[in-house]
Design a protein around this motif. Structure first.
Motif, mmCIF file in Angstrom:
data_model
loop_
_atom_site.group_PDB
_atom_site.id
_atom_site.type_symbol
_atom_site.label_atom_id
_atom_site.label_comp_id
_atom_site.label_asym_id
_atom_site.label_seq_id
_atom_site.Cartn_x
_atom_site.Cartn_y
_atom_site.Cartn_z
ATOM 1 N N ALA A 25 16.225 55.139 56.046
ATOM 2 C CA ALA A 25 17.352 54.264 56.222
ATOM 3 C C ALA A 25 16.990 53.085 55.400
ATOM 4 O O ALA A 25 16.067 52.437 55.729
ATOM 5 C CB ALA A 25 17.808 54.316 57.496
ATOM 6 N N LEU A 26 17.871 52.525 54.509
ATOM 7 C CA LEU A 26 17.718 51.173 53.996
ATOM 8 C C LEU A 26 18.582 50.397 54.912
ATOM 9 O O LEU A 26 19.696 50.414 55.273
ATOM 10 C CB LEU A 26 18.164 51.036 52.656
ATOM 11 C CG LEU A 26 18.265 49.771 51.762
ATOM 12 C CD1 LEU A 26 16.678 49.386 51.773
ATOM 13 C CD2 LEU A 26 18.968 49.820 50.478
ATOM 14 N N LEU A 27 17.815 49.210 55.476
ATOM 15 C CA LEU A 27 18.511 48.072 56.164
ATOM 16 C C LEU A 27 18.884 46.991 55.327
ATOM 17 O O LEU A 27 17.874 46.414 54.578
ATOM 18 C CB LEU A 27 17.361 47.662 57.232
ATOM 19 C CG LEU A 27 17.771 46.563 58.145
ATOM 20 C CD1 LEU A 27 19.072 46.949 59.252
ATOM 21 C CD2 LEU A 27 16.502 46.328 59.158
ATOM 22 N N ILE A 28 20.048 46.611 55.376
ATOM 23 C CA ILE A 28 20.671 45.616 54.888
ATOM 24 C C ILE A 28 20.981 44.446 55.617
ATOM 25 O O ILE A 28 21.932 44.978 56.651
ATOM 26 C CB ILE A 28 22.062 46.056 53.946
ATOM 27 C CG1 ILE A 28 21.328 47.255 52.948
ATOM 28 C CG2 ILE A 28 22.676 44.943 53.224
ATOM 29 C CD1 ILE A 28 20.532 46.636 51.807
ATOM 30 N N ASP A 29 20.768 43.465 55.485
ATOM 31 C CA ASP A 29 21.178 42.157 56.123
ATOM 32 C C ASP A 29 22.225 41.647 55.355
ATOM 33 O O ASP A 29 22.230 40.961 54.376
ATOM 34 C CB ASP A 29 20.069 41.248 56.277
ATOM 35 C CG ASP A 29 20.420 39.931 57.207
ATOM 36 O OD1 ASP A 29 21.610 39.901 57.373
ATOM 37 O OD2 ASP A 29 19.733 39.080 57.714
ATOM 38 N N PRO A 30 23.459 41.531 55.798
ATOM 39 C CA PRO A 30 24.679 40.914 54.994
ATOM 40 C C PRO A 30 24.574 39.429 54.529
ATOM 41 O O PRO A 30 24.905 39.384 53.464
ATOM 42 C CB PRO A 30 25.787 41.099 56.230
ATOM 43 C CG PRO A 30 25.747 42.438 56.956
ATOM 44 C CD PRO A 30 24.177 42.055 57.182
ATOM 45 N N GLU A 31 23.701 38.887 55.270
ATOM 46 C CA GLU A 31 23.500 37.404 54.959
ATOM 47 C C GLU A 31 22.484 37.387 53.729
ATOM 48 O O GLU A 31 22.522 36.309 53.105
ATOM 49 C CB GLU A 31 22.822 36.734 56.235
ATOM 50 C CG GLU A 31 23.818 36.516 57.378
ATOM 51 C CD GLU A 31 25.037 35.761 57.072
ATOM 52 O OE1 GLU A 31 25.262 34.800 56.292
ATOM 53 O OE2 GLU A 31 25.950 36.230 57.457
ATOM 54 N N LYS A 32 21.820 38.607 53.390
ATOM 55 C CA LYS A 32 20.923 38.478 52.197
ATOM 56 C C LYS A 32 21.725 39.094 51.032
ATOM 57 O O LYS A 32 20.579 39.163 50.070
ATOM 58 C CB LYS A 32 19.441 39.059 52.610
ATOM 59 C CG LYS A 32 18.811 38.154 53.668
ATOM 60 C CD LYS A 32 17.691 38.914 53.973
ATOM 61 C CE LYS A 32 16.876 38.165 55.266
ATOM 62 N NZ LYS A 32 15.417 38.987 55.300
ATOM 63 N N LEU A 33 22.809 39.535 51.439
ATOM 64 C CA LEU A 33 23.280 40.504 50.237
ATOM 65 C C LEU A 33 23.519 39.987 48.752
ATOM 66 O O LEU A 33 23.191 40.399 47.764
ATOM 67 C CB LEU A 33 24.681 40.981 50.412
ATOM 68 C CG LEU A 33 25.199 42.059 49.778
ATOM 69 C CD1 LEU A 33 24.337 43.400 50.070
ATOM 70 C CD2 LEU A 33 26.687 42.343 50.189
ATOM 71 N N ASP A 34 23.569 38.548 48.568
ATOM 72 C CA ASP A 34 23.649 38.002 47.333
ATOM 73 C C ASP A 34 22.333 37.509 46.772
ATOM 74 O O ASP A 34 22.506 36.944 45.670
ATOM 75 C CB ASP A 34 24.889 36.721 47.444
ATOM 76 C CG ASP A 34 26.178 37.270 47.840
ATOM 77 O OD1 ASP A 34 26.410 38.354 47.414
ATOM 78 O OD2 ASP A 34 27.031 36.628 48.276
ATOM 79 N N LYS A 35 21.361 37.601 47.535
ATOM 80 C CA LYS A 35 20.074 37.227 46.912
ATOM 81 C C LYS A 35 19.545 38.200 45.908
ATOM 82 O O LYS A 35 19.682 39.491 46.215
ATOM 83 C CB LYS A 35 19.248 36.892 48.053
ATOM 84 C CG LYS A 35 19.378 35.822 48.955
ATOM 85 C CD LYS A 35 18.580 35.272 50.024
ATOM 86 C CE LYS A 35 18.883 34.180 50.756
ATOM 87 N NZ LYS A 35 18.169 33.921 51.981
ATOM 88 N N GLN A 36 18.552 37.840 45.060
ATOM 89 C CA GLN A 36 18.135 38.816 43.891
ATOM 90 C C GLN A 36 17.539 40.019 44.481
ATOM 91 O O GLN A 36 17.830 40.650 44.032
ATOM 92 C CB GLN A 36 17.325 37.924 43.055
ATOM 93 C CG GLN A 36 17.036 38.444 41.568
ATOM 94 C CD GLN A 36 18.182 38.814 41.029
ATOM 95 O OE1 GLN A 36 19.101 38.164 40.764
ATOM 96 N NE2 GLN A 36 18.460 40.169 40.452
ATOM 97 N N PRO A 37 16.758 40.026 45.411
ATOM 98 C CA PRO A 37 15.979 41.305 45.748
ATOM 99 C C PRO A 37 17.125 42.296 46.291
ATOM 100 O O PRO A 37 16.978 43.625 45.840
ATOM 101 C CB PRO A 37 15.162 40.856 47.025
ATOM 102 C CG PRO A 37 14.633 39.435 46.772
ATOM 103 C CD PRO A 37 16.052 38.907 46.083
ATOM 104 N N SER A 38 17.902 41.856 47.092
ATOM 105 C CA SER A 38 19.143 42.814 47.665
ATOM 106 C C SER A 38 19.892 43.229 46.368
ATOM 107 O O SER A 38 20.338 44.398 46.414
ATOM 108 C CB SER A 38 19.845 42.099 48.563
ATOM 109 O OG SER A 38 19.273 41.896 49.665
ATOM 110 N N LEU A 39 20.151 42.133 45.432
ATOM 111 C CA LEU A 39 21.220 42.764 44.396
ATOM 112 C C LEU A 39 20.210 43.747 43.358
ATOM 113 O O LEU A 39 20.968 44.662 42.955
ATOM 114 C CB LEU A 39 21.264 41.525 43.296
ATOM 115 C CG LEU A 39 22.230 40.349 44.071
ATOM 116 C CD1 LEU A 39 22.441 39.421 43.045
ATOM 117 C CD2 LEU A 39 23.585 41.063 44.196
#
Length: 261
Positions: A25-39
């Motif tokens: 499972a990949l855990l995604i924090d919505p507050e980090k979605l626009d940061k480069q690693p998440s992109l």
């Protein structure tokens, strides 16, 4: 993934457990979605990298941001990957997801996280199309203070006390919880130990999720070998997006080998 179907994911987790297959499972924090690693991660996923589950949540997430994140993941995954809420509070409920981890923090003694928040959330969940996944959630000391520890106001299980974790899981099993989650927390210095994973997996015949501090393929292999069924990776993938590719590749080979006669 199609909503409105009861126990789809629970049955899927149990089926994988019985077969001995390993999941991610990949855990995604919505507050980090626009940061480069998440992109970077989203870019990989949009180009055919298939994850088993998305877990979405964080300690501080507002409803608008949560919905935006869920819709973005739905577009990226083309509705094929189950999107599961990993709520940090009763405010983090959205119909944009497929399911929700109904977490009972059985390692702590804060009644709000054992039953209080659940009572507040129950009427809303009853009216939703979300699949409810009851989970015995156990927070483990990962070597540093975590947001979960601070927000929940609970003391994690000591890293070197697998017997306490095993007894806690056994109590959760007797209470009827069908899924368990050992978590060292986001940004953990140390992952949950193999001894603790093994001790818990031997006490419960239920799907076991393990997360926190998994930053390498070796750590993933160790957790799976000890008895974890689903690994939850968040920070490790943000810092090293190729980690997801490596772990998925290993899991694919491992799971394929189970079907060889």
């Amino acid at each position: 993934m199609k909503k409105n179907r009861i126990n789809d994911l629970r049955e899927l987790l149990i089926e994988k457990k019985i077969k001995g297959e390993k999941g991610l499972a990949l855990l995604i924090d919505p507050e980090k979605l626009d940061k480069q690693p998440s992109l970077d991660l989203l870019n990989q996923l949009s180009h055919g990298l298939t994850i088993d589950f998305f877990f979405v949540g964080g300690s501080l997430v507002n409803a608008k941001r949560l919905d935006q994140c869920l819709r973005r993941l739905r577009e990226v995954s083309k509705s094929n990957v189950p999107i599961v809420l990993f709520p940090g509070s009763v405010m983090q409920i959205s119909e944009e997801a497929d399911a929700i981890l109904f977490l009972s923090l059985i390692s702590g003694r804060n009644p709000e996280l054992l039953i209080g928040q659940h009572v507040l959330a129950a009427p809303t969940l009853a009216k939703s199309n979300l699949e409810i996944l009851p989970v015995g959630y156990m927070l483990v000391n990962g070597g540093v203070g975590t947001s979960v520890e601070y927000i929940s106001q609970t003391i994690p299980i000591p890293h070197n006390k697998p017997d306490i974790a095993a007894a806690t899981a056994l109590a959760g099993k007797y209470l009827g919880l069908p899924i368990f989650y050992l978590d060292a927390g986001s940004g953990a210095k140390n992952p949950v130990s193999q001894k603790m994973i093994k001790a818990v997996s031997e006490q419960v015949e239920c799907p076991l999720m393990v997360g926190g501090g998994i930053r390498s393929l070796e750590a993933a292999k160790a957790a799976w070998a000890a008895g974890a069924d689903v690994l939850v990776i968040g920070n490790g993938a943000e810092k090293n997006p190729s980690l997801i590719t490596e772990v998925l590749h290993y899991a694919k080979i491992y799971n394929s080998s189970l079907n060889v006669n």
